[in-house]
Design a protein around this motif. Structure first.
Motif, PDB file in Angstrom:
ATOM      1  N   VAL A 272       0.811  -1.223   0.000  1.00 54.26           N
ATOM      2  CA  VAL A 272       0.000   0.000   0.000  1.00 54.26           C
ATOM      3  C   VAL A 272       0.843   1.272   0.000  1.00 54.26           C
ATOM      4  O   VAL A 272       0.414   2.310  -0.517  1.00 54.26           O
ATOM      5  CB  VAL A 272      -0.973   0.044   1.205  1.00 54.26           C
ATOM      6  N   SER A 273       2.043   1.228   0.554  1.00 54.32           N
ATOM      7  CA  SER A 273       2.861   2.430   0.649  1.00 54.32           C
ATOM      8  C   SER A 273       3.339   2.932  -0.712  1.00 54.32           C
ATOM      9  O   SER A 273       3.903   4.023  -0.813  1.00 54.32           O
ATOM     10  CB  SER A 273       4.072   2.181   1.557  1.00 54.32           C
ATOM     11  N   SER A 274       3.102   2.164  -1.766  1.00 56.53           N
ATOM     12  CA  SER A 274       3.501   2.589  -3.117  1.00 56.53           C
ATOM     13  C   SER A 274       2.363   3.278  -3.868  1.00 56.53           C
ATOM     14  O   SER A 274       2.569   3.733  -4.993  1.00 56.53           O
ATOM     15  CB  SER A 274       3.970   1.370  -3.930  1.00 56.53           C
ATOM     16  N   TYR A 275       1.180   3.363  -3.250  1.00 48.54           N
ATOM     17  CA  TYR A 275       0.015   3.840  -3.989  1.00 48.54           C
ATOM     18  C   TYR A 275      -0.807   4.852  -3.191  1.00 48.54           C
ATOM     19  O   TYR A 275      -0.594   5.044  -2.002  1.00 48.54           O
ATOM     20  CB  TYR A 275      -0.890   2.654  -4.359  1.00 48.54           C
ATOM     21  N   GLY A 276      -1.779   5.448  -3.896  1.00 48.15           N
ATOM     22  CA  GLY A 276      -2.786   6.258  -3.237  1.00 48.15           C
ATOM     23  C   GLY A 276      -3.911   5.360  -2.780  1.00 48.15           C
ATOM     24  O   GLY A 276      -4.519   4.637  -3.581  1.00 48.15           O
ATOM     25  N   VAL A 277      -4.189   5.369  -1.490  1.00 45.92           N
ATOM     26  CA  VAL A 277      -5.185   4.475  -0.896  1.00 45.92           C
ATOM     27  C   VAL A 277      -6.531   5.188  -0.802  1.00 45.92           C
ATOM     28  O   VAL A 277      -6.608   6.376  -0.467  1.00 45.92           O
ATOM     29  CB  VAL A 277      -4.712   4.006   0.498  1.00 45.92           C
ATOM     30  N   VAL A 278      -7.609   4.456  -1.087  1.00 50.40           N
ATOM     31  CA  VAL A 278      -8.963   5.005  -1.039  1.00 50.40           C
ATOM     32  C   VAL A 278      -9.725   4.314   0.094  1.00 50.40           C
ATOM     33  O   VAL A 278      -9.734   3.086   0.197  1.00 50.40           O
ATOM     34  CB  VAL A 278      -9.705   4.772  -2.370  1.00 50.40           C
ATOM     35  N   VAL A 279     -10.369   5.113   0.938  1.00 49.80           N
ATOM     36  CA  VAL A 279     -11.131   4.599   2.069  1.00 49.80           C
ATOM     37  C   VAL A 279     -12.614   4.800   1.779  1.00 49.80           C
ATOM     38  O   VAL A 279     -13.061   5.924   1.519  1.00 49.80           O
ATOM     39  CB  VAL A 279     -10.742   5.314   3.382  1.00 49.80           C
ATOM     40  N   THR A 280     -13.397   3.717   1.811  1.00 49.13           N
ATOM     41  CA  THR A 280     -14.831   3.797   1.533  1.00 49.13           C
ATOM     42  C   THR A 280     -15.632   3.203   2.686  1.00 49.13           C
ATOM     43  O   THR A 280     -15.101   2.455   3.514  1.00 49.13           O
ATOM     44  CB  THR A 280     -15.186   3.030   0.243  1.00 49.13           C
ATOM     45  N   ASP A 281     -16.933   3.533   2.714  1.00 44.68           N
ATOM     46  CA  ASP A 281     -17.803   2.898   3.710  1.00 44.68           C
ATOM     47  C   ASP A 281     -18.397   1.623   3.109  1.00 44.68           C
ATOM     48  O   ASP A 281     -18.033   1.205   2.005  1.00 44.68           O
ATOM     49  CB  ASP A 281     -18.892   3.864   4.184  1.00 44.68           C
ATOM     50  N   GLU A 282     -19.323   1.009   3.816  1.00 41.31           N
ATOM     51  CA  GLU A 282     -19.879  -0.269   3.376  1.00 41.31           C
ATOM     52  C   GLU A 282     -20.655  -0.159   2.067  1.00 41.31           C
ATOM     53  O   GLU A 282     -20.810  -1.145   1.340  1.00 41.31           O
ATOM     54  CB  GLU A 282     -20.784  -0.848   4.463  1.00 41.31           C
ATOM     55  N   GLU A 283     -21.151   1.034   1.765  1.00 39.64           N
ATOM     56  CA  GLU A 283     -21.913   1.242   0.533  1.00 39.64           C
ATOM     57  C   GLU A 283     -21.018   1.614  -0.647  1.00 39.64           C
ATOM     58  O   GLU A 283     -21.502   1.776  -1.768  1.00 39.64           O
ATOM     59  CB  GLU A 283     -22.950   2.354   0.746  1.00 39.64           C
ATOM     60  N   GLY A 284     -19.722   1.767  -0.389  1.00 36.14           N
ATOM     61  CA  GLY A 284     -18.800   2.153  -1.447  1.00 36.14           C
ATOM     62  C   GLY A 284     -18.577   3.648  -1.553  1.00 36.14           C
ATOM     63  O   GLY A 284     -17.849   4.111  -2.428  1.00 36.14           O
TER      64      GLY A 284
END
Length: 388
Positions: free
Chosen positions: A151-163
């Motif tokens: 993960v440290s090589s990329y942009g991480v996206v955080v979503t909720d249960e609905e996306g």
């Protein structure tokens, strides 16, 4: 259906290749990476494609032109100016480039897709668009799940249960990462997204527009999909892409030419006596290339067209661009040869002309410089290179 390919970047992390080749035209076994994207878009019904160009813009435009030979329509938005008779690129950001096109005339009038012009993908765009519309999203980021240690090589996206997207993390540490879903640079938008992008300024999708959409609680979603995605962001990425193609790991990219021996593919009129060379695949050799007796080639290796590999030379796990002459007895292991540059897998480059190594790597279109074997050996030893 309409789409946009982002092709205005300078590709600084892929230098020296991008000194003369714009990033979207970097070849994957003789075929530009952006051509694969155009084919993918056409396959899923996206036949009207806008491309923003800046760095080496004329190279991209001259290759793709109006898109007719690719079965699509292509138009270009140039970001820059002419200074003293030369095109000077002045990119205005990914979102700024979109807004400039829409301000010129409202081209994007329905759901549209945006792709970064420097990645190999085999995504089911039709399914992604269907999901986006079902959610009633104004914007959707196509994500891919990676092992947590990457993960440290990329942009991480955080979503909720609905996306719904809640936050972004740019290259977080493994301990700090809140998700293993990464941003692949593939986006689906509705025209209403332009209400969130200012006109006439440099503006970025990831750094400015997306945080704004989260802050304003816009219908902004992320969908995780299982697909092949090879990003050509840096020299090591390019190296890995070529290796993966040669080893058959990229489904939508086939090795060109003819398989003359198991795992050995060539273009036309390759000059080689197969009984007097040692070649272990997977290897691709471009047309009008000469391999002298006694040469050794170990795959995965790509040797471009119009090259010349002299006797006793070894090419092992390397990428050799077109018109490269590799000198007698030279040992190239884990190297990328591009014009006057010899590059290792980390991206560190030697300018062979500046280093007086013209005997080591030259252009096949010029006479090789004369140098005694003793002079060659002395220079090679100083630079830590091998030669016989």
């Amino acid at each position: 259906m309409k789409a946009m390919i982002l092709a205005a970047g300078k590709g600084t992390r892929v230098r020296p290749i991008t000194f003369t080749i714009p990033k979207p035209l970097i070849p994957i076994l003789q075929k530009p990476v952006m051509e694969f994207l155009v084919e993918l878009l056409r396959l899923h019904g996206f036949d009207q494609i806008m491309v923003n160009v800046s760095h080496l813009a004329d190279e991209i435009e001259n290759y793709f032109r109006d898109g007719q030979r690719f079965g699509v329509q292509i138009a270009y938005s140039f970001e820059g100016k002419i200074d003293e008779g030369k095109l000077v690129g002045e990119a205005i950001g990914s979102a700024g480039g979109l807004k400039r096109i829409q301000d010129f005339y409202p081209f994007f009038d329905d759901t549209f897709v945006v792709l970064c012009g420097d990645a190999l993908i085999d995504l089911d765009l039709t399914e992604a668009v269907k999901w986006h519309r079902a959610k009633g999203a104004i914007a959707t980021v196509v994500m891919k799940s990676v092992p947590k240690e990457e993960v440290s090589s990329y942009g991480v996206v955080v979503t909720d249960e609905e996306g719904r997207i809640k936050a972004f993390q740019e290259k977080p540490s493994v301990e700090e990462a809140l998700s293993t879903n990464i941003n692949t640079g593939i986006y689906i938008f509705e025209p209403e997204v332009f209400n969130y992008i200012p006109s006439g300024v440099e503006y970025d999708l990831g750094g400015e527009l997306f945080p704004k959409l989260v802050e304003m609680n816009a219908p902004f979603y992320g969908i995780t999909m299982d697909f092949q995605w090879v990003d050509i962001g840096k020299v090591p990425d390019y190296w890995r892409a070529i290796r993966d193609v040669l080893m058959g790991k990229v489904k939508n990219v086939s090795i060109p030419g003819h398989e003359v021996r198991p795992g050995v593919f060539t273009g036309i009129n390759v000059a080689v006596n197969w009984d007097k060379v040692d070649i272990k695949g997977p290897v691709y050799i471009g047309g009008m290339t000469r391999i002298e007796d006694g040469a050794k080639i170990i795959g995965p290796t790509m040797i471009g067209p119009n090259c010349w590999v002299c006797k006793g030379a070894t090419v092992d796990n390397s990428i050799i661009f077109e018109y490269s002459r590799l000198g007698e007895g030279v040992q190239l292991v884990d190297k990328l040869v591009f014009g006057r540059y010899c590059i290792d897998k980390t991206g560190a480059a030697i300018d062979v002309q500046a280093a007086a190594l013209d005997w080591l790597i030259t252009d096949t279109r010029q006479e090789p410089p004369s140098m005694s074997p003793l002079e060659r050996q002395a220079i090679a030893e100083v630079l830590g290179l091998e030669s016989r």
